[in-house]
Design a protein around this motif. Structure first.
Motif, mmCIF file in Angstrom:
data_model
loop_
_atom_site.group_PDB
_atom_site.id
_atom_site.type_symbol
_atom_site.label_atom_id
_atom_site.label_comp_id
_atom_site.label_asym_id
_atom_site.label_seq_id
_atom_site.Cartn_x
_atom_site.Cartn_y
_atom_site.Cartn_z
ATOM 1 N N LEU A 1 1.015 -1.154 -0.070
ATOM 2 C CA LEU A 1 -0.033 -0.071 -0.035
ATOM 3 C C LEU A 1 0.912 1.286 -0.075
ATOM 4 O O LEU A 1 1.688 1.508 0.859
ATOM 5 N N GLU A 2 1.015 1.854 -1.142
ATOM 6 C CA GLU A 2 2.064 2.763 -1.306
ATOM 7 C C GLU A 2 1.177 4.276 -1.589
ATOM 8 O O GLU A 2 -0.023 4.272 -2.126
ATOM 9 N N LEU A 3 2.078 5.243 -1.097
ATOM 10 C CA LEU A 3 1.604 6.777 -1.278
ATOM 11 C C LEU A 3 2.762 7.647 -1.595
ATOM 12 O O LEU A 3 3.722 7.479 -0.637
ATOM 13 N N VAL A 4 2.937 8.203 -2.656
ATOM 14 C CA VAL A 4 3.923 9.089 -3.111
ATOM 15 C C VAL A 4 3.674 10.404 -2.438
ATOM 16 O O VAL A 4 2.635 10.924 -2.438
ATOM 17 N N LEU A 5 4.760 10.831 -1.417
ATOM 18 C CA LEU A 5 4.647 11.938 -0.751
ATOM 19 C C LEU A 5 5.278 13.112 -1.554
ATOM 20 O O LEU A 5 4.766 14.168 -1.351
ATOM 21 N N SER A 6 6.238 13.000 -2.454
ATOM 22 C CA SER A 6 6.913 14.078 -3.146
ATOM 23 C C SER A 6 7.289 13.615 -4.412
ATOM 24 O O SER A 6 7.733 12.323 -4.605
ATOM 25 N N GLY A 7 7.498 14.439 -5.268
ATOM 26 C CA GLY A 7 8.158 14.263 -6.686
ATOM 27 C C GLY A 7 7.168 13.429 -7.667
ATOM 28 O O GLY A 7 5.610 13.203 -7.280
ATOM 29 N N SER A 8 7.846 12.530 -8.436
ATOM 30 C CA SER A 8 6.868 11.801 -9.365
ATOM 31 C C SER A 8 7.794 10.492 -9.665
ATOM 32 O O SER A 8 9.039 10.698 -9.565
ATOM 33 N N VAL A 9 6.982 9.401 -10.295
ATOM 34 C CA VAL A 9 7.653 8.246 -10.537
ATOM 35 C C VAL A 9 6.824 7.534 -11.580
ATOM 36 O O VAL A 9 5.634 7.502 -11.412
ATOM 37 N N ASP A 10 7.429 6.885 -12.510
ATOM 38 C CA ASP A 10 6.534 6.209 -13.388
ATOM 39 C C ASP A 10 6.640 4.639 -12.853
ATOM 40 O O ASP A 10 7.536 3.983 -12.596
ATOM 41 N N LEU A 11 5.365 4.151 -12.668
ATOM 42 C CA LEU A 11 5.150 2.630 -12.373
ATOM 43 C C LEU A 11 5.097 1.814 -13.801
ATOM 44 O O LEU A 11 4.370 2.199 -14.673
ATOM 45 N N ILE A 12 6.237 1.127 -13.774
ATOM 46 C CA ILE A 12 6.258 0.349 -15.309
ATOM 47 C C ILE A 12 5.719 -0.961 -15.109
ATOM 48 O O ILE A 12 6.182 -1.854 -14.536
ATOM 49 N N LEU A 13 4.576 -1.279 -15.871
ATOM 50 C CA LEU A 13 3.797 -2.506 -15.767
ATOM 51 C C LEU A 13 3.636 -3.029 -17.266
ATOM 52 O O LEU A 13 4.425 -2.553 -18.101
ATOM 53 N N ASP A 14 3.463 -4.287 -17.616
ATOM 54 C CA ASP A 14 3.435 -5.086 -18.698
ATOM 55 C C ASP A 14 2.653 -4.108 -19.827
ATOM 56 O O ASP A 14 2.808 -4.003 -20.780
ATOM 57 N N ASP A 15 1.749 -3.420 -19.347
ATOM 58 C CA ASP A 15 0.799 -2.476 -20.119
ATOM 59 C C ASP A 15 1.237 -0.997 -20.437
ATOM 60 O O ASP A 15 0.609 -0.306 -20.950
ATOM 61 N N GLY A 16 2.474 -0.917 -19.804
ATOM 62 C CA GLY A 16 3.239 0.462 -19.982
ATOM 63 C C GLY A 16 3.503 1.094 -18.921
ATOM 64 O O GLY A 16 3.383 0.660 -17.959
#
Length: 141
Positions: free
Chosen positions: A87-102
């Protein structure tokens, strides 16, 4: 706030199965609550079978770990899966979550339910900080 829930498609490929706005409901003057996600069994069910490498979190089914993750600008993690429900919460910045669908851009305030599927992370131009609660799940049968 957005909530991304991961899963697998009919071909067993990791994907986003839900991407919804989370609304906070007023329950009393000055007090609101939202329940973005809850489990229906303990421990949570085993993850789907993955194709990427397993990163062993050494977390027994039902045990919990709370982490804070900092990742520097434009850094990447290799594609992997875990025997955990995260169970994840981004506190600051940004990130790409890379899955098989992109790639899926996750920004400050966004939440992810990671169901142990194959995934990787690529930090945005300013990096990111995330808090994550990991719950151990059984390995797939």
């Amino acid at each position: 706030m957005r909530l991304f829930i991961t899963g697998v498609d009919a071909d067993g490929k990791s994907c986003i199965i839900s991407n919804d706005e989370v609304e906070i409901n007023s329950v009393a003057p000055g007090f609101g609550i939202a329940i973005p996600y809850n489990t229906t069994q303990a421990p949570p069910p085993a993850r789907p079978t993955g194709n990427a490498d397993l990163i062993d979190q050494y977390l027994e089914p039902g045990h919990v770990r709370w982490m804070v993750v900092d990742q520097g600008a434009n850094t990447e993690t290799p594609k992997h899966h875990t025997d955990t429900l995260d169970l994840e919460l981004v506190l600051s910045g940004s990130v790409d979550l890379i899955l098989d669908d992109g790639a899926h851009r996750i920004e400050a305030g966004d939440m992810v339910v990671m169901t142990g599927v194959d995934h990787a992370w690529k930090a945005g131009p300013d990096g990111y900080r995330m808090t994550a609660v990991l719950i151990g799940t059984p390995a797939p049968a």
